[in-house]
Design an enzyme around this catalytic site. Structure first.
Site, PDB file in Angstrom:
ATOM      1  N   TRP A 145       0.824  -1.206   0.000  1.00 54.64           N
ATOM      2  CA  TRP A 145       0.000   0.000   0.000  1.00 54.64           C
ATOM      3  C   TRP A 145       0.859   1.257   0.000  1.00 54.64           C
ATOM      4  CZ3 TRP A 145      -2.011   2.456   5.038  1.00 54.64           C
ATOM      5  CH2 TRP A 145      -1.093   2.286   6.076  1.00 54.64           C
ATOM      6  N   ASP A 146       2.155   1.088   0.194  1.00 51.21           N
ATOM      7  CA  ASP A 146       3.092   2.211   0.184  1.00 51.21           C
ATOM      8  C   ASP A 146       2.900   3.083  -1.056  1.00 51.21           C
ATOM      9  OD1 ASP A 146       3.918   0.082   1.827  1.00 51.21           O
ATOM     10  OD2 ASP A 146       6.010   0.720   1.782  1.00 51.21           O
ATOM     11  N   GLU A 288       0.061  -2.782  12.666  1.00 52.39           N
ATOM     12  CA  GLU A 288       0.310  -4.214  12.468  1.00 52.39           C
ATOM     13  C   GLU A 288       0.708  -4.945  13.745  1.00 52.39           C
ATOM     14  OE1 GLU A 288       1.709  -4.185   7.807  1.00 52.39           O
ATOM     15  OE2 GLU A 288       3.099  -3.438   9.325  1.00 52.39           O
ATOM     16  N   LYS A 401       1.976   0.577  16.252  1.00 59.66           N
ATOM     17  CA  LYS A 401       3.183   0.509  15.430  1.00 59.66           C
ATOM     18  C   LYS A 401       3.397   1.773  14.602  1.00 59.66           C
ATOM     19  CE  LYS A 401       5.365  -2.168  11.714  1.00 59.66           C
ATOM     20  NZ  LYS A 401       5.270  -3.353  10.831  1.00 59.66           N
ATOM     21  N   GLN A 402       2.329   2.259  13.983  1.00 62.32           N
ATOM     22  CA  GLN A 402       2.419   3.405  13.079  1.00 62.32           C
ATOM     23  C   GLN A 402       1.055   4.077  13.032  1.00 62.32           C
ATOM     24  OE1 GLN A 402       3.424   0.626   9.934  1.00 62.32           O
ATOM     25  NE2 GLN A 402       1.699   1.327   8.713  1.00 62.32           N
TER      26      GLN A 402
END
Length: 576
Positions: A145-146, A288, A401-402
């Site tokens: 998905w980056d 994640e 995580k992000q």
């Protein structure tokens, strides 16, 4: 491959002798030279493969040799100038961006980002940008998905033809996405979490590193559970259509992607009799660390949004382009799907802010144990968390995580008030380890939106240091392409204040205090916009047709080939 040798720019007519060693082959030159003379060796090489769209297996050698012969007619300086001219025309002179600051590092960072994005992006739509580009073997060259969330904004705003190619890759992957959906018991297109060749389908490996507690390899679940990738593709398609108005792409590829994604999400919904809502259970969101979660806020909202967009597409096509609709209806059975979407869309469970305005990341996140996370947020600190906990233990902690909920309120900012955005920033930002290089750019842009100027710039600098800082050892497996795309996003979307909201352009700059001015260019509806941001004002110059944009809820019109100047009004939030 061929080569030439020179002594003081005089071409040598002597041919090299060939010497072979174990797994090695050498060309050796024996040349008589005097002190002060210079020996120059020039090697000419090219790479062709049988998967190149214009190369056949029976002609590949002839094509390669012919290209070498043409190249070898030029010397090194001539070839260098030819390459430099191509870079200037195709990259550097397109959509210029410059930063006036006493610190040269921001300009170096954006130049580095633009170079890497150009150098690592294939022109062949059967391929896409790997998470590490062409710079290393990390993630086996796979696409995530980056591309859609972190790199496509750059291409869509500055090189729309490249953005079209990257989105065509997803269109070419529809058959693989349909096979994945069918194998999992769903309809429509479920895009792969990791993909390689456009038609290969899901490429996520099943096993990963060793669990520190059990000593056994950990199962990689993202391929089956990180389903928001399907929404991410639609987000990129809709952004491209809003910015370019490329109706041909919409009719040939874009609408089909949107509609088949909606079919997947509608089939993915499950009825919860207690809530009397449709829910989405057993997924992984952008965070994640959390596996097998129910009702990921990011996943549910984006699924809801995808179905809404698909309904709007059908309404549009039925009224304005019945021929296109009939073709898609025959292929995708849209009449039946439309009724299914209408019956479900407003019954999808969307996690709401609690009494503190915090949106639950999932059904259980806010009930998990809270720990001190500062030690895991410092540079390199996120790696330490897996020395203290295994993934199952982290799954039971309020550690992220992000950017997850924060990514949601950034991408869909029109759904949430500033108070809700700030409340979620205050809650989730301290709990985020940034164990992914994707995280910094989202935090920087959102901090700019919230007028947290110092924090926004701190995250900007941290993002720039991912591949340019002193700790570049973490780039050993390749550069972090999404983070590199994020450099442009932070400058243009964050500090430049560029955003697309419901198809409209918004410009609300937040110039960093360390910068004197910012100058950049974007494409909008076929016109080139030159935007100059200063301390107190910003200017928008239009080369092309007239445009409109929004600034702090005011609509501004700029006539064709003219410009406008607007004062900047920003209330800076007090930071602790």
């Amino acid at each position: 491959m061929t080569q030439k040798a020179y002594v003081d720019e005089v071409l040598l007519k002597v041919k090299p002798s060939i010497r072979m060693d174990r797994r090695q082959i050498f060309d050796e030159y024996n040349v008589d030279m005097t002190k002060g003379e210079r020996f120059t060796f020039v090697k000419y090489a090219n790479v062709y493969t049988t998967i190149d769209s214009d190369v056949g297996s029976d002609t590949i050698s002839d094509i390669s040799i012919d290209a070498i012969k043409r190249s070898s007619l030029l010397n090194y300086d001539e070839l260098l100038n030819k390459s430099a001219n191509a870079w200037n025309i195709n990259v550097w002179q397109r959509s210029l961006i410059s930063i006036d600051s006493d610190d040269v590092k921001p300009q170096v960072a954006i130049n580095f980002a633009r170079y890497q994005l150009a150098a690592n992006t294939p022109k062949d739509s059967r391929m896409n940008i790997g998470a590490k580009g062409l710079t290393g073997e990390g993630y086996k060259g796979h696409t995530f998905w980056d591309t859609e969330i972190y790199m496509l904004p750059y291409f869509t705003f500055t090189m729309p033809e490249m953005a079209r190619n990257l989105l065509k890759y997803r269109y070419l992957g529809l058959d693989g996405a349909r096979k994945k959906a069918k194998a999992n018991g769903y309809w429509g297109a479920q895009f792969p979490w990791e993909s390689a060749w456009s038609t290969d389908g899901e490429m996520t490996p099943p096993w990963g590193s060793v669990d520190i507690v059990t000593g056994k390899p950990m199962r990689i679940l993202s391929g089956s559970l990180e389903q928001h990738i399907t929404s991410d593709v639609v987000i990129a398609v809709m952004q491209y259509l809003s910015i370019t108005k490329d109706e041909r792409f919409a009719e040939e590829m874009g609408y089909e992607i949107i509609l088949d994604a909606a079919k997947f999400w509608a089939s993915r919904l499950e009825w919860d009799p207690a809530r009397k809502k449709f829910v989405i259970d057993n997924v992984i969101g952008p965070d994640e660390y959390k596996e097998h979660i129910d009702n990921s806020a990011f996943t549910n909202y984006t699924a809801f949004w995808c179905i809404q967009k698909a309904i709007a597409v059908i309404d549009l096509l039925r009224n304005s382009n019945p021929e296109i609709y009939n073709g898609l209806n025959l292929k995708l059975k849209l009449d039946e799907a439309y009724q299914d979407w209408i019956s479900k869309v407003n019954l999808i469970f969307l996690p709401k802010p609690n009494e503190f305005d915090v949106i639950p990341e999932d059904d259980t996140y806010l009930q998990k144990k809270i720990i001190e996370t500062a030690q895991y947020q410092s540079d390199g600190g996120h790696a330490k968390i897996f020395k203290d906990y295994n993934l199952q233990q982290i799954n039971d902690l309020q550690v992220t995580k992000q950017a997850d909920v924060l990514l949601l309120v950034f991408l869909f900012e029109d759904l949430f008030s500033d108070d809700i955005k700030l409340a979620n920033w205050n809650y989730y930002e301290p709990k985020t380890t940034h164990d992914s290089s994707l995280s910094f750019s989202t935090h920087s842009i959102l901090a700019s939106d919230l007028n947290l100027a110092d924090t926004a710039y701190d995250y900007f600098e941290r993002a720039c240091e991912v591949d340019l800082g002193t700790g570049v050892g973490k780039s050993a497996q390749g550069l972090h392409m999404a983070s590199i795309g994020g450099i442009w996003n932070m400058i243009v979307e964050g500090f430049g204040g560029i955003r697309v909201l419901d198809g409209q352009l918004r410009i609300e700059p937040h110039l960093p205090s360390k910068w004197n001015s910012l100058h950049f260019e974007i494409n909008w509806h076929g016109s080139l916009l030159k935007i100059d941001v200063y301390k107190d004002t910003f200017q928008v110059s239009v080369l092309g047709d007239a445009i409109t944009f929004i600034n702090h809820n005011e609509i501004y019109h700029v006539a064709a080939n003219s410009k406008i100047e607007i004062p900047i009004s920003i209330e800076v939030n007090v930071e602790d």
